[in-house]
Design a protein around this motif. Structure first.
Motif, PDB file in Angstrom:
ATOM      1  N   UNK A 167      38.838  51.211  40.194  1.00 34.24           N
ATOM      2  CA  UNK A 167      39.729  50.132  40.615  1.00 34.24           C
ATOM      3  C   UNK A 167      39.035  48.815  40.266  1.00 34.24           C
ATOM      4  N   UNK A 168      39.636  48.049  39.375  1.00 37.70           N
ATOM      5  CA  UNK A 168      39.101  46.739  38.987  1.00 37.70           C
ATOM      6  C   UNK A 168      39.788  45.692  39.853  1.00 37.70           C
ATOM      7  N   UNK A 169      39.024  45.103  40.757  1.00 42.41           N
ATOM      8  CA  UNK A 169      39.599  44.260  41.812  1.00 42.41           C
ATOM      9  C   UNK A 169      39.514  42.773  41.461  1.00 42.41           C
ATOM     10  N   UNK A 170      40.511  42.033  41.935  1.00 39.82           N
ATOM     11  CA  UNK A 170      40.594  40.570  41.817  1.00 39.82           C
ATOM     12  C   UNK A 170      40.535  40.095  40.357  1.00 39.82           C
ATOM     13  N   UNK A 171      41.256  40.766  39.509  1.00 37.42           N
ATOM     14  CA  UNK A 171      41.337  40.361  38.097  1.00 37.42           C
ATOM     15  C   UNK A 171      42.287  39.175  37.961  1.00 37.42           C
ATOM     16  N   UNK A 172      41.931  38.219  37.126  1.00 40.48           N
ATOM     17  CA  UNK A 172      42.778  37.039  36.910  1.00 40.48           C
ATOM     18  C   UNK A 172      43.656  37.287  35.692  1.00 40.48           C
ATOM     19  N   UNK A 231      34.164  53.658  47.042  1.00 40.45           N
ATOM     20  CA  UNK A 231      32.841  53.035  46.988  1.00 40.45           C
ATOM     21  C   UNK A 231      32.981  51.653  46.363  1.00 40.45           C
ATOM     22  N   UNK A 232      32.584  50.635  47.100  1.00 39.00           N
ATOM     23  CA  UNK A 232      32.626  49.273  46.591  1.00 39.00           C
ATOM     24  C   UNK A 232      31.268  48.823  46.087  1.00 39.00           C
ATOM     25  N   UNK A 233      31.266  48.072  44.993  1.00 39.23           N
ATOM     26  CA  UNK A 233      30.016  47.585  44.408  1.00 39.23           C
ATOM     27  C   UNK A 233      29.942  46.066  44.515  1.00 39.23           C
ATOM     28  N   UNK A 243      25.062  41.676  38.215  1.00 39.93           N
ATOM     29  CA  UNK A 243      25.467  42.268  36.946  1.00 39.93           C
ATOM     30  C   UNK A 243      26.932  41.969  36.665  1.00 39.93           C
ATOM     31  N   UNK A 244      27.285  41.974  35.399  1.00 39.87           N
ATOM     32  CA  UNK A 244      28.685  41.813  35.028  1.00 39.87           C
ATOM     33  C   UNK A 244      29.441  43.095  35.335  1.00 39.87           C
ATOM     34  N   UNK A 245      30.773  42.991  35.356  1.00 43.21           N
ATOM     35  CA  UNK A 245      31.601  44.165  35.632  1.00 43.21           C
ATOM     36  C   UNK A 245      31.367  45.242  34.578  1.00 43.21           C
ATOM     37  N   UNK A 246      31.288  44.839  33.309  1.00 41.12           N
ATOM     38  CA  UNK A 246      31.088  45.803  32.232  1.00 41.12           C
ATOM     39  C   UNK A 246      29.746  46.512  32.360  1.00 41.12           C
ATOM     40  N   UNK A 299      35.163  50.793  43.207  1.00 37.78           N
ATOM     41  CA  UNK A 299      35.860  49.501  43.224  1.00 37.78           C
ATOM     42  C   UNK A 299      34.893  48.454  42.683  1.00 37.78           C
ATOM     43  N   UNK A 300      35.219  47.907  41.517  1.00 37.34           N
ATOM     44  CA  UNK A 300      34.344  46.950  40.837  1.00 37.34           C
ATOM     45  C   UNK A 300      35.070  45.623  40.710  1.00 37.34           C
TER      46      UNK A 300
END
Length: 276
Positions: free
Chosen positions: A74-79, A203-205, A256-259, A231-232
């Protein structure tokens, strides 16, 4: 002095000559079109048409996922927000629309769709996904849209084409595969927990978490009977939504970056499931 006289041709000869001249002109146009195609010459209008109307995107060959443990991201809070800049709707980003965003009292630094683009490529290009272990992929935007991304989709490699794809998705609410009606990206109903399996561990990171773990040890200790949901955050700064997260961890002593986070997760799972 001899007066010059014009030679008069019969009408059928005139028509024949005009037809030959027209055929020569058409042949020149055809040769120019072939040359422009061979050397990749396209006009600006054609590029804009590609951006505005993408009839479909290619898919990856399906992989058998039966009786194999998998992972959900789950990629969260994407603009991913579109705005009418000039006469066209565009995916807003800080590089191209800083003045437009400031004019509408918005912080340009928060508009980073390139982060979600890099994160998607990191997931979908991984051996983990190609081995058929990616069960599902979701994007939660800052505008409360929930996007489902099928594991067999091929995201455009360039950011410009990705922007055009997201504009079409947000306007039409779906993107289909080439030559079929299969939905590869689609807007679905919230909340995301309604689409997760019952036996899932969320699991949230975040770098802000006090629980620092080694990712390889963390996933090795997890049971294959439990669906791991990571969740990233896909934003430039901030913290993910912890409302439905069961475990909140950090995988590095550095931000760290999401990638990069996704790369570590995929690598740890590939080692656990012996995916080369």
């Amino acid at each position: 002095m001899v007066r010059a006289y014009r030679i008069k041709f019969p009408n059928h000869l005139k028509r024949k000559r005009h037809a030959e001249e027209d055929e020569e002109a058409k042949e020149e146009l055809r040769s120019e079109a072939v040359d422009s195609r061979d050397y990749g010459v396209t006009c600006e209008a054609e590029v804009e048409d590609v951006m505005e109307d993408i009839p479909g995107i290619p898919v990856i060959a399906p992989v058998d996922r039966l009786k194999k443990p998998g992972v959900i991201f789950i990629l969260d809070k994407a603009t991913v927000e579109i705005g009418k800049v000039g006469k066209k709707h565009q995916l807003l980003n800080s590089d191209e629309h800083a003045n437009f965003l400031k004019k509408h009292n918005k912080d340009p630094s928060e508009y980073r769709p390139d982060i979600i683009h890099q994160a998607l490529l990191s997931i979908l290009d991984s051996p983990l996904t190609k081995a058929g272990r990616l069960q599902a992929l979701y994007i939660r935007s800052t505008g409360r849209e929930l996007i489902e991304v099928k594991p067999n989709v091929r995201i455009p490699r360039t950011f410009r084409r990705f922007c055009g794809l997201m504009v079409q998705l947000l306007e039409k609410h779906k993107i289909t595969a080439e030559g079929s009606r299969e939905k590869l990206l689609a807007l679905i109903k919230n909340p995301v927990t309604d689409h997760l399996p019952v036996n899932s561990r969320k699991i949230g990171l975040s770098y802000s978490s006090d629980k620092v773990v080694r990712m390889s040890d963390y996933v090795a200790a997890a049971s294959d009977n439990v669906n791991l949901v990571f969740v990233v955050g896909a934003m430039s700064h901030g913290v993910i939504d912890k409302g439905f997260v069961e475990d909140f961890i950090s995988i590095s002593n550095y931000p760290l970056s999401a990638a990069c986070c996704i790369g570590r997760i995929c690598n740890a799972l590939e080692q656990k499931w012996k995916i080369l």
